[in-house]
Scaffold this motif. Structure first.
Motif, PDB file in Angstrom:
ATOM      1  N   MET A   1       0.856  -1.185   0.000  1.00  0.00           N
ATOM      2  CA  MET A   1       0.000   0.000   0.000  1.00  0.00           C
ATOM      3  C   MET A   1       0.889   1.231   0.000  1.00  0.00           C
ATOM      4  O   MET A   1       1.558   1.516   1.008  1.00  0.00           O
ATOM      5  CB  MET A   1      -0.924  -0.002   1.221  1.00  0.00           C
ATOM      6  N   ASP A   2       0.913   1.953  -1.148  1.00  0.00           N
ATOM      7  CA  ASP A   2       1.683   3.194  -1.227  1.00  0.00           C
ATOM      8  C   ASP A   2       0.763   4.373  -0.938  1.00  0.00           C
ATOM      9  O   ASP A   2      -0.388   4.193  -0.525  1.00  0.00           O
ATOM     10  CB  ASP A   2       2.364   3.317  -2.588  1.00  0.00           C
ATOM     11  N   ALA A   3       1.243   5.578  -1.179  1.00  0.00           N
ATOM     12  CA  ALA A   3       0.463   6.772  -0.856  1.00  0.00           C
ATOM     13  C   ALA A   3      -0.854   6.825  -1.619  1.00  0.00           C
ATOM     14  O   ALA A   3      -1.855   7.323  -1.112  1.00  0.00           O
ATOM     15  CB  ALA A   3       1.301   8.025  -1.150  1.00  0.00           C
ATOM     16  N   GLU A   4      -0.878   6.282  -2.870  1.00  0.00           N
ATOM     17  CA  GLU A   4      -2.091   6.341  -3.687  1.00  0.00           C
ATOM     18  C   GLU A   4      -3.125   5.297  -3.289  1.00  0.00           C
ATOM     19  O   GLU A   4      -4.323   5.516  -3.405  1.00  0.00           O
ATOM     20  CB  GLU A   4      -1.725   6.163  -5.166  1.00  0.00           C
ATOM     21  N   THR A   5      -2.660   4.143  -2.838  1.00  0.00           N
ATOM     22  CA  THR A   5      -3.590   3.044  -2.541  1.00  0.00           C
ATOM     23  C   THR A   5      -3.874   2.874  -1.057  1.00  0.00           C
ATOM     24  O   THR A   5      -4.690   2.040  -0.681  1.00  0.00           O
ATOM     25  CB  THR A   5      -3.032   1.723  -3.089  1.00  0.00           C
TER      26      THR A   5
END
Length: 276
Positions: A231-235
């Motif tokens: 999970m990165d900043a977008e997800t």
């Protein structure tokens, strides 16, 4: 829905067919009628008695459950439907269903055997037309109910096929929330029936630059953690669905290099037990 609208109409149309359907093993075709409460007490008792020991009983009950569950979560109109909308829909269905079928061409009978064959063919075709009309009318009635609930048929099908919604709307779903160090919470929604769980992070700051959060399941047999995505900043704020609930004891979250790792490289920031 009142007895003199869709439920009563469907019941009058199909009351004489239910016993035949059960006798010929077509109980699954009755699931939507059953779910819409378009059967009377005697017909319901007949169906209940049949599925009690029938091999297709579990599939029938699952179809009934899904139909009722979807209607329940979908029936949230934002505004009142136009007056007599459902009555008009059902009147149109009744009118279309009442159109007489085209008469089959008469085939001269050469002998009694041909007569018997023609009679059998006519009976089969009549049964096929009746079954097709019944399925069409039930589908139209269900679509009318969904439309009155403020949701289109396309959206209904889409929601049913969404893995996240399948877990969140499951009857056996269990939710656990836990605080994440640094702020925010992680909510785990698990369904044994779907053998899946959904992870949703709320108010959690993105991992440091060059890092991502990574999900892991910890197997019940004590074997190595299984990577389940990053999970990165977008997800980070989007729900993530994970299969394999039955074999997992817990879900863990670690901070890993961008792209993720094949095995945890840091201590978990969060571990939440799962109920299978």
């Amino acid at each position: 829905m009142s007895e003199n609208t869709s439920g009563g109409f469907i019941r009058r149309m199909f009351a004489n067919d239910i016993a035949t359907d059960l006798a010929e093993g077509r109980v699954l075709e009755l699931a939507e009628i059953y779910a819409l409460d378009a059967v009377n007490a005697d017909e319901r008792a007949m169906i209940d008695h049949y599925i009690k020991d029938a091999p297709e009983g579990p599939e029938f009950l699952e179809r009934v459950r899904e139909a009722r569950e979807t209607l329940a979560v979908s029936f949230a109109p934002e505004e009142a439907p136009p007056a007599r909308l459902l009555d008009n829909i059902m009147e149109r269905i009744a009118k279309d269903a009442a159109q007489p079928a085209a008469e089959p061409l008469a085939i001269p009978a050469a002998n009694p055997a041909v007569d018997d064959l023609a009679a059998a063919r006519a009976k089969r075709e009549e049964r096929t037309r009746s079954g097709g009309a019944r399925r069409w009318i039930v589908g139209a009635a269900a679509a009318a109910v969904i439309a009155l609930g403020g949701i289109g048929v396309g959206a209904y099908v889409s929601a049913q096929n969404d893995p996240v919604n399948q877990v969140l709307q499951a009857q056996d779903v269990q939710k656990k929330s836990a605080p994440v160090p640094g702020g925010g919470t992680a909510t785990i929604s698990a369904s044994s029936a779907k053998d899946s769980f959904v992870v949703l992070m709320d108010g959690v700051a993105p991992a440091p630059e060059g890092k991502v959060y990574q999900l892991w399941t910890l197997p019940k047999d004590g074997s190595a953690p299984v990577p389940q995505g990053t999970m990165d900043a977008e997800t980070l704020s989007k729900p993530a669905v994970v299969k394999g609930l039955a074999s997992a004891s817990s879900v863990a979250i670690t901070v890993e290099p961008t792209g993720g790792s094949t095995a945890p490289t840091t201590d978990p920031v969060l571990v939440v037990g799962l109920s299978a």
